[in-house]
Design an enzyme around this catalytic site. Structure first.
Site, short mmCIF file in Angstrom:
data_model
loop_
_atom_site.label_atom_id
_atom_site.label_comp_id
_atom_site.label_asym_id
_atom_site.label_seq_id
_atom_site.Cartn_x
_atom_site.Cartn_y
_atom_site.Cartn_z
N GLU A 105 51.64 28.60 -13.18
CA GLU A 105 51.04 28.95 -11.90
C GLU A 105 50.55 30.39 -11.90
O GLU A 105 49.51 30.70 -11.30
CB GLU A 105 52.04 28.73 -10.76
CG GLU A 105 52.38 27.28 -10.46
CD GLU A 105 53.35 26.67 -11.46
OE1 GLU A 105 53.50 25.44 -11.47
OE2 GLU A 105 53.96 27.42 -12.26
N ASN A 119 48.84 22.47 -19.10
CA ASN A 119 47.43 22.77 -18.82
C ASN A 119 46.55 22.73 -20.08
O ASN A 119 46.70 23.58 -20.96
CB ASN A 119 47.35 24.15 -18.16
CG ASN A 119 45.95 24.48 -17.68
OD1 ASN A 119 45.04 23.67 -17.78
ND2 ASN A 119 45.78 25.67 -17.15
N PRO A 120 45.60 21.78 -20.16
CA PRO A 120 44.72 21.72 -21.33
C PRO A 120 43.52 22.65 -21.24
O PRO A 120 42.81 22.86 -22.21
CB PRO A 120 44.24 20.25 -21.32
CG PRO A 120 44.20 19.91 -19.86
CD PRO A 120 45.36 20.66 -19.23
N LEU A 121 43.29 23.23 -20.06
CA LEU A 121 42.08 24.02 -19.85
C LEU A 121 42.14 25.37 -20.56
O LEU A 121 41.11 25.97 -20.84
CB LEU A 121 41.83 24.22 -18.36
CG LEU A 121 41.64 22.91 -17.57
CD1 LEU A 121 41.46 23.19 -16.09
CD2 LEU A 121 40.46 22.11 -18.11
N GLU A 122 43.36 25.85 -20.85
CA GLU A 122 43.49 27.11 -21.59
C GLU A 122 42.90 26.96 -22.98
O GLU A 122 42.39 27.92 -23.55
CB GLU A 122 44.96 27.52 -21.66
CG GLU A 122 45.55 27.87 -20.30
CD GLU A 122 47.05 28.10 -20.35
OE1 GLU A 122 47.66 27.82 -21.40
OE2 GLU A 122 47.60 28.54 -19.34
N GLU A 145 50.53 34.91 -25.43
CA GLU A 145 49.51 34.81 -26.47
C GLU A 145 48.91 33.41 -26.61
O GLU A 145 47.97 33.23 -27.39
CB GLU A 145 50.10 35.19 -27.83
CG GLU A 145 50.36 36.67 -28.02
CD GLU A 145 50.58 37.01 -29.48
OE1 GLU A 145 49.88 37.90 -29.99
OE2 GLU A 145 51.44 36.37 -30.11
#
Length: 437
Positions: free
Chosen positions: A64, A348-351, A324
């Protein structure tokens, strides 16, 4: 009456809560024992240098905090003199806040939802508004804020069908929560409708999209990615554009117990086809670093630890550092997002996607039901049901560079297509900021 019973139940089990946080979690991570008074609302009044009322953001933990970071930084840019307090529940969340924001925001733990602790916290802080990320809906926090006329903004809100059913089982308490919400900014129309079915007034609901899509690698991050690629290349003199052509690098991010072993088994199969392949494994929780190191010590793999900064072409790198992971994703050919081969709901896959690195995931992704369907539909992610399937996909992508690159391009396109939530959310927050004195 429902809130009274809830509060009494919370007080009744308070010894167990303290035992769990201070003794059990504290034994694994000393950070749980630090700042423990804040868990009971004893937040320092000296957090702010000016008397301007702060805006409070509550971010449960690391995920978050990272999701809220672009939003909060955009808010700081628009309102440079705004006091901001970010609260969280975990030491790793706290560390991430300090890493990302330095001294530009105040930081504390959110008190346990005892009525006296919450009332003390609000009395000391006197926030001008409370922004809650996603579904951290604490009844006493929200009800007491509402009673004190403190706006409660639930932003980046999501609610799965399973969670909705849970709230329906405590309907009277849920009604208090919904009544306390000033405005709700949800991921999509389906999420908004679930909140409305639970009792939220339709006029309070807005669909803004997910701020998690509003992620853009910074110049600093891109420079770090290039350095990492150079570090993990076999030929240290390779030009940066060809580094990942000479060896296949994959990151297994946010992995959990049981999943660690599955990931290592998949890498063992990959090495039979690609002897130079590198796995970077990043456990979800710091207390797992040592356990994964033990697993690797007992395995046939050569490995090194990122914290020791002595990588020398080993087969596995244990990412036992914090802050990192995004850049490690950026240095890879493809990523596997953990918490998905086991029933943890995924992460979260968007990173990864933001760095044009395609995604592999297990089937259990209910925590990101607002992200994965779109990512899969646009062919930026592939679902695997087992470590054997994971290994097969890794082998396929290691042998087909173009397919691997296309997966990454599609993932980045999905991110770009769904951006814009931050600006919509800022417009909502601005309406509840107190005028400058």
């Amino acid at each position: 009456m429902a809130r009274i019973f809830y509060s009494l139940a919370l007080i009744f089990i308070s010894p167990l809560i303290v035992f769990y946080l201070y003794i059990l979690r504290g034994k694994k991570n000393q950070g749980y024992r630090a700042h423990f008074k804040e868990r009971f609302g004893f937040v320092s009044k000296s957090l702010f240098t000016t008397k301007t009322k702060p805006l409070v953001f509550h971010c449960a933990s690391v995920g978050e905090v990272l999701a809220a970071m672009p939003l909060i930084k955009a808010l700081q840019k628009a309102h440079p003199n705004l006091n901001i307090l970010i609260t969280c529940n975990t030491p790793t969340g706290r560390e991430q806040i300090l890493n990302q924001f330095k001294n530009s925001v105040a930081c504390s733990y959110l008190p346990i939802d005892f009525p006296f602790a919450t009332a003390r916290f609000l009395k000391r802080i006197k926030p001008q508004a409370l922004c809650i990320l996603e579904t951290e809906l604490w009844p006493n926090l929200m009800a007491i804020s509402h009673k004190k006329n403190i706006p409660v903004l639930v932003i980046n809100a999501r609610l799965s069908e399973k969670s909705q059913q849970g709230y329906q089982k405590v309907a009277k308490l849920t009604h208090i929560i919904m009544r306390s919400i000033t405005v709700l900014a949800s991921h999509n129309k389906a999420d908004a409708e679930r909140f409305i079915e639970l009792g939220l007034e339709t006029s309070k609901s807005h669909v803004t999209g997910s701020i998690k899509f509003d992620i853009t690698p910074s110049d600093e991050q891109l420079a770090k990615v290039l350095n990492l690629k150079q570090l993990y290349s076999i030929n240290k003199n390779s030009s940066t554009e060809h580094i990942n052509d000479e060896r296949f690098v994959w990151v297994a991010g946010s992995t959990h117990p049981v999943e660690h072993e599955l990931v290592l088994a998949a890498h063992q199969q990959l090495l039979k086809k690609q002897p130079n392949a590198l796995l970077i494994i990043a456990p979800r929780h710091p207390e797992q670093f040592y356990k994964v190191a033990e697993l690797l010590t007992q395995s046939p793999f050569s490995f090194s630890r990122r914290s020791q900064n002595n990588y020398n072409n080993e087969q596995v790198l244990l990412a036992d550092t914090l802050g990192e992971l995004q850049c490690l994703y950026g240095a890879a050919n493809v990523s596997f997002i953990g918490g998905s081969l086991i029933r943890r709901g995924g992460h979260n896959p968007l990173e990864s996607a933001a760095f044009s690195v395609g995604v592999l995931t297990g089937p259990h992704t209910y925590n990101f039901d607002h992200v994965y369907p779109e990512l899969i539909k646009l062919k930026g992610a592939v679902v695997v049901d087992s470590n054997d399937e994971l290994a097969k996909q890794l082998i396929t992508f290691s042998q087909n560079t173009k397919a691997c690159q296309t997966l990454g391009i599609k993932a980045a396109q999905c991110v770009a297509k769904n951006q814009g939530a931050i600006q919509k959310t800022l417009t909502i927050i601005n309406q509840y900021l107190e005028p400058k004195p």
